[in-house]
Design a protein around this motif. Structure first.
Motif, short mmCIF file in Angstrom:
data_model
loop_
_atom_site.label_atom_id
_atom_site.label_comp_id
_atom_site.label_asym_id
_atom_site.label_seq_id
_atom_site.Cartn_x
_atom_site.Cartn_y
_atom_site.Cartn_z
N THR A 1 -8.44 -4.60 8.17
CA THR A 1 -7.61 -5.30 7.21
C THR A 1 -8.37 -6.53 6.73
O THR A 1 -9.21 -7.07 7.46
CB THR A 1 -6.25 -5.70 7.82
N THR B 1 -7.88 2.22 6.90
CA THR B 1 -7.83 1.05 6.02
C THR B 1 -6.64 1.18 5.09
O THR B 1 -6.01 2.22 5.01
CB THR B 1 -9.11 0.94 5.17
N GLY B 2 -6.39 0.10 4.37
CA GLY B 2 -5.39 0.14 3.31
C GLY B 2 -6.12 0.51 2.03
O GLY B 2 -7.33 0.74 2.02
N ASP C 1 -9.99 -3.98 1.30
CA ASP C 1 -9.66 -2.58 1.61
C ASP C 1 -10.59 -1.62 0.86
O ASP C 1 -11.16 -0.71 1.46
CB ASP C 1 -8.21 -2.25 1.24
N VAL D 1 -1.43 3.76 2.03
CA VAL D 1 -0.96 2.96 0.89
C VAL D 1 0.57 3.00 0.83
O VAL D 1 1.19 4.00 1.17
CB VAL D 1 -1.55 3.45 -0.45
N ARG E 1 2.12 1.06 -5.86
CA ARG E 1 0.66 0.95 -5.89
C ARG E 1 0.15 -0.10 -6.87
O ARG E 1 -0.95 -0.01 -7.37
CB ARG E 1 0.07 2.30 -6.28
N VAL F 1 -3.18 -1.55 -5.66
CA VAL F 1 -4.03 -0.56 -5.00
C VAL F 1 -5.20 -0.18 -5.90
O VAL F 1 -5.04 -0.05 -7.11
CB VAL F 1 -3.18 0.70 -4.66
N PHE G 1 4.20 -3.45 1.68
CA PHE G 1 2.89 -3.68 2.29
C PHE G 1 3.04 -3.98 3.78
O PHE G 1 2.17 -3.66 4.57
CB PHE G 1 2.12 -4.78 1.56
N ARG H 1 3.11 -0.71 5.36
CA ARG H 1 1.74 -0.19 5.37
C ARG H 1 0.93 -0.84 6.49
O ARG H 1 0.21 -0.18 7.24
CB ARG H 1 1.09 -0.46 4.01
N ASN H 2 1.06 -2.17 6.65
CA ASN H 2 0.34 -2.88 7.71
C ASN H 2 0.74 -2.37 9.09
O ASN H 2 -0.11 -2.17 9.96
CB ASN H 2 0.59 -4.38 7.60
N ILE I 1 -0.89 0.98 9.76
CA ILE I 1 -2.30 0.83 10.16
C ILE I 1 -2.37 0.49 11.64
O ILE I 1 -3.12 1.11 12.40
CB ILE I 1 -3.02 -0.23 9.30
N THR J 1 -0.88 -8.41 9.65
CA THR J 1 -1.38 -7.24 10.36
C THR J 1 -1.94 -7.65 11.72
O THR J 1 -1.72 -6.96 12.73
CB THR J 1 -2.45 -6.51 9.53
#
Length: 148
Positions: free
Chosen positions: A7, A34-35, A41, A61, A65, A68, A90, A93-94, A97, A125
């Motif tokens: 991250t 990864t993101g 990212d 993701v 987006r 992104v 997000f 998403r974190n 991950i 994150t």
């Protein structure tokens, strides 16, 4: 199997790119997660996919987006894209991950004590990974902004 989550900041100057590339030069894993956000990212994901093509590469993701950068499109068949469900954020998403790795490497812009770190997705994150008792390595990039 070693699974490394990564991250980092969305603001990645050329000097910071060089530093990230140097710090990731010997980072080996069986899978990289990864993101897909602009900045770190996209840079790190592409760099690792080129450097370690034999490893698995996963990009997570959120459904939205707006921030992104689809760097993975040049690696069709070699990179797995995981799109979060509708309504995901997000933060979701974190968390994904963190949930999918056994170690996290983070590249925030500012140190954790800096007030700007409170709103940082990178630091969010890191905090999620610490709560999950994962090993975390943090490389603060603020100093690299001074050089080019």
């Amino acid at each position: 199997m070693r699974v490394l989550g990564l991250t980092g900041t969305r603001v990645l100057t050329p000097a910071r790119q060089r530093l990230v590339a140097d710090l990731l030069a010997d980072v080996r894993a069986d899978r990289y997660v990864t993101g897909g956000a602009v900045g770190f990212d996209a840079f790190a994901g592409r760099l690792l996919a080129l450097r370690w093509p034999q490893a698995e590469h996963v990009v997570v993701v959120p459904a939205f987006r707006g921030q992104v950068q689809p760097w993975w499109e040049e690696f069709v068949g070699r990179v797995t894209l995981e799109v979060m469900p509708a309504g995901s954020t997000f933060r979701d998403r974190n968390a994904a991950i963190v949930d999918s790795c056994d170690e996290l490497v983070a590249f925030p812009t500012h140190p954790e004590a800096d007030p700007r770190a409170k709103r940082s997705g990178t630091w969010q994150t890191v905090r999620l990974a610490r709560r999950a008792a994962l090993p975390v390595r943090v490389h603060v990039l603020a100093e690299a902004a001074l050089v080019g």
